[in-house]
Design a protein around this motif. Structure first.
Motif, PDB file in Angstrom:
ATOM      1  N   ASN A  32       0.827  -1.212   0.000  1.00  0.00           N
ATOM      2  CA  ASN A  32       0.000   0.000   0.000  1.00  0.00           C
ATOM      3  C   ASN A  32       0.858   1.257   0.000  1.00  0.00           C
ATOM      4  OD1 ASN A  32      -2.702  -0.373  -0.322  1.00  0.00           O
ATOM      5  ND2 ASN A  32      -3.196  -0.478   1.858  1.00  0.00           N
ATOM      6  N   ALA A  33       1.903   1.249   0.823  1.00  0.00           N
ATOM      7  CA  ALA A  33       2.784   2.416   0.913  1.00  0.00           C
ATOM      8  C   ALA A  33       3.466   2.681  -0.425  1.00  0.00           C
ATOM      9  CB  ALA A  33       3.824   2.208   2.013  1.00  0.00           C
ATOM     10  N   VAL A  34       3.937   1.618  -1.071  1.00  0.00           N
ATOM     11  CA  VAL A  34       4.576   1.774  -2.373  1.00  0.00           C
ATOM     12  C   VAL A  34       3.583   2.311  -3.390  1.00  0.00           C
ATOM     13  CG1 VAL A  34       5.682   0.548  -4.294  1.00  0.00           C
ATOM     14  CG2 VAL A  34       6.290  -0.027  -1.927  1.00  0.00           C
ATOM     15  N   TYR A  35       2.360   1.798  -3.368  1.00  0.00           N
ATOM     16  CA  TYR A  35       1.338   2.248  -4.323  1.00  0.00           C
ATOM     17  C   TYR A  35       1.027   3.728  -4.135  1.00  0.00           C
ATOM     18  CZ  TYR A  35      -3.324   2.990  -6.269  1.00  0.00           C
ATOM     19  OH  TYR A  35      -4.401   3.504  -6.942  1.00  0.00           O
ATOM     20  N   ASN A  40      -0.437  11.367  -5.956  1.00  0.00           N
ATOM     21  CA  ASN A  40      -0.486  12.670  -5.279  1.00  0.00           C
ATOM     22  C   ASN A  40      -1.587  12.695  -4.220  1.00  0.00           C
ATOM     23  OD1 ASN A  40      -2.756  12.625  -6.922  1.00  0.00           O
ATOM     24  ND2 ASN A  40      -2.618  14.809  -7.474  1.00  0.00           N
ATOM     25  N   TRP A  41      -1.967  11.546  -3.681  1.00  0.00           N
ATOM     26  CA  TRP A  41      -3.084  11.457  -2.742  1.00  0.00           C
ATOM     27  C   TRP A  41      -2.812  12.310  -1.510  1.00  0.00           C
ATOM     28  CZ3 TRP A  41      -4.464   7.250   1.252  1.00  0.00           C
ATOM     29  CH2 TRP A  41      -5.805   7.375   1.622  1.00  0.00           C
ATOM     30  N   LEU A  48      -7.269  10.440  -6.723  1.00  0.00           N
ATOM     31  CA  LEU A  48      -5.815  10.554  -6.705  1.00  0.00           C
ATOM     32  C   LEU A  48      -5.288  10.417  -8.122  1.00  0.00           C
ATOM     33  CD1 LEU A  48      -4.663   7.378  -7.008  1.00  0.00           C
ATOM     34  CD2 LEU A  48      -5.418   7.299  -4.656  1.00  0.00           C
ATOM     35  N   LYS A  49      -4.111  10.947  -8.320  1.00  0.00           N
ATOM     36  CA  LYS A  49      -3.501  10.949  -9.646  1.00  0.00           C
ATOM     37  C   LYS A  49      -2.164  10.234  -9.581  1.00  0.00           C
ATOM     38  CE  LYS A  49      -1.974  14.110 -13.316  1.00  0.00           C
ATOM     39  NZ  LYS A  49      -1.812  15.532 -13.703  1.00  0.00           N
ATOM     40  N   PHE A  50      -1.928   9.387 -10.568  1.00  0.00           N
ATOM     41  CA  PHE A  50      -0.659   8.655 -10.611  1.00  0.00           C
ATOM     42  C   PHE A  50       0.459   9.607 -11.028  1.00  0.00           C
ATOM     43  CE2 PHE A  50       2.519   5.977 -12.703  1.00  0.00           C
ATOM     44  CZ  PHE A  50       2.755   5.049 -11.693  1.00  0.00           C
ATOM     45  N   TYR A 260      -0.060  12.910   1.632  1.00  0.00           N
ATOM     46  CA  TYR A 260       0.053  11.514   2.029  1.00  0.00           C
ATOM     47  C   TYR A 260       0.894  10.714   1.036  1.00  0.00           C
ATOM     48  CZ  TYR A 260      -1.544   7.283   4.409  1.00  0.00           C
ATOM     49  OH  TYR A 260      -1.601   6.122   5.130  1.00  0.00           O
ATOM     50  N   GLY A 261       0.773  11.007  -0.232  1.00  0.00           N
ATOM     51  CA  GLY A 261       1.579  10.307  -1.225  1.00  0.00           C
ATOM     52  C   GLY A 261       3.057  10.557  -1.024  1.00  0.00           C
ATOM     53  N   TYR A 262       3.402  11.815  -0.785  1.00  0.00           N
ATOM     54  CA  TYR A 262       4.809  12.165  -0.539  1.00  0.00           C
ATOM     55  C   TYR A 262       5.304  11.541   0.759  1.00  0.00           C
ATOM     56  CZ  TYR A 262       8.981  15.097  -0.144  1.00  0.00           C
ATOM     57  OH  TYR A 262      10.272  15.544  -0.032  1.00  0.00           O
ATOM     58  N   GLY A 263       4.446  11.538   1.782  1.00  0.00           N
ATOM     59  CA  GLY A 263       4.816  10.910   3.047  1.00  0.00           C
ATOM     60  C   GLY A 263       5.078   9.424   2.892  1.00  0.00           C
TER      61      GLY A 263
END
Length: 294
Positions: A32-35, A40-41, A48-50, A260-263
């Motif tokens: 999940n973390a990798v995904y 940019n969630w 969210l955007k890939f 959250y995505g960056y984190g």
């Protein structure tokens, strides 16, 4: 009974529950973390955007992030070159006392069972600029007071001392258990042959406890890479980010700033860095610690 134990399905019954827990609480969160690290969630929205590897590129080109990596390096260096020697020396001293050994073991282990919040507040008073113990001692000798947690030159060192004080006792108990498991006959025979206490410690005790010391070093490295709670309680990464580590840097972006995505990208980087360090330690150093039987 023997026939049942030769059945592979019996072993599966014992392995599967642990495997299920491992997948649920380690493999699945890691995937999940990798995904999410590739998106940019913001942690709230359903949309969210890939983004691909943009989060990783941003982190690896951010000077603030590399400052946090440097501070993690300080944790590792402090643990390996200052904390571990203190652990070994204290363990040898406690192992050789004749009276109140249980009292000493309890005393050194006490900080480990205390809450990190309590320890942070306690040491915050010790470091206090106006009424802190350290500044009172400096004042007694006529020296100027130091802003231990407010000055970037001293803040990181203050955190390292506090963290070391909290966890040293835990590792002392591990090393002490290894020392006390060494047969007394070896030490007594060396003493009869005229070996001094220092010679017995260096030639007999140290080689026999090196596998445990190696484990202590590896645990210290892993702990240094995930250090966060003591920093959040005492300085929140300040002043001016001088005590930020990778974990606090991640928390600031993932929770405070809703990135959250960056984190998650930061968390994956922490995981990769930790794996690299532990594998390198195992390959280059730990395997050289010969396991001695007695």
């Amino acid at each position: 009974m023997n026939k049942a134990m030769r059945n592979p399905y019996i072993y599966a019954l014992f392995v599967i529950p642990a495997l299920v827990l491992f997948v649920l609480f380690f493999i699945y969160p890691l995937i999940n973390a990798v995904y999410y690290s590739l998106t940019n969630w913001n942690g709230v929205s359903d949309h969210l955007k890939f983004w691909g590897f943009k989060n990783y590129t941003k982190a690896l080109t951010d000077d603030t992030f590399w400052n946090a990596v440097k501070n993690n390096g300080y944790f590792i260096l402090f643990s390996c070159f200052i904390q571990v020697p203190i652990i070994v020396i204290c363990s040898l001293m406690i192992a050789n006392v004749k009276r109140f050994k249980s009292l000493y073991k309890t005393a050194v282990f006490m900080p480990t069972v205390m809450s990190t919040a309590v320890i942070g507040i306690l040491w915050g008073f010790i470091y206090n600029y106006d009424v802190g113990l350290f500044n009172n001692i400096l004042g007694f000798f006529g020296a100027e007071a130091v802003d231990w947690l407010g000055d970037p030159k001293f803040a990181m060192l203050s955190i390292l001392i506090t963290n070391g004080w909290q966890w040293t006792g835990f590792y002392i108990i591990m090393v002490l258990a290894a020392i006390l498991s060494i047969p007394k006959d070896l030490d007594e025979a060396a003493e009869i042959d005229g070996a001094t206490g220092y010679q017995r410690a260096m030639k007999i005790t140290m080689p026999l406890i090196m596998p445990v010391v190696s484990v202590v070093i590896m645990l210290s490295i892993a702990g240094a890479m995930k250090a966060a709670d003591i920093i959040i309680v005492m300085t929140k990464g300040g002043p001016a980010g001088s005590t930020d580590v990778m974990a606090t840097y991640m928390i600031k972006y993932a929770i405070t700033n809703f990135k959250y995505g960056y984190g998650n990208a930061i968390s994956v980087i922490i995981f990769v860095f930790t794996m690299i360090l532990t594998v390198l330690y195992q390959v280059l150093i730990a395997r050289r610690s010969e396991r001695i039987e007695y």
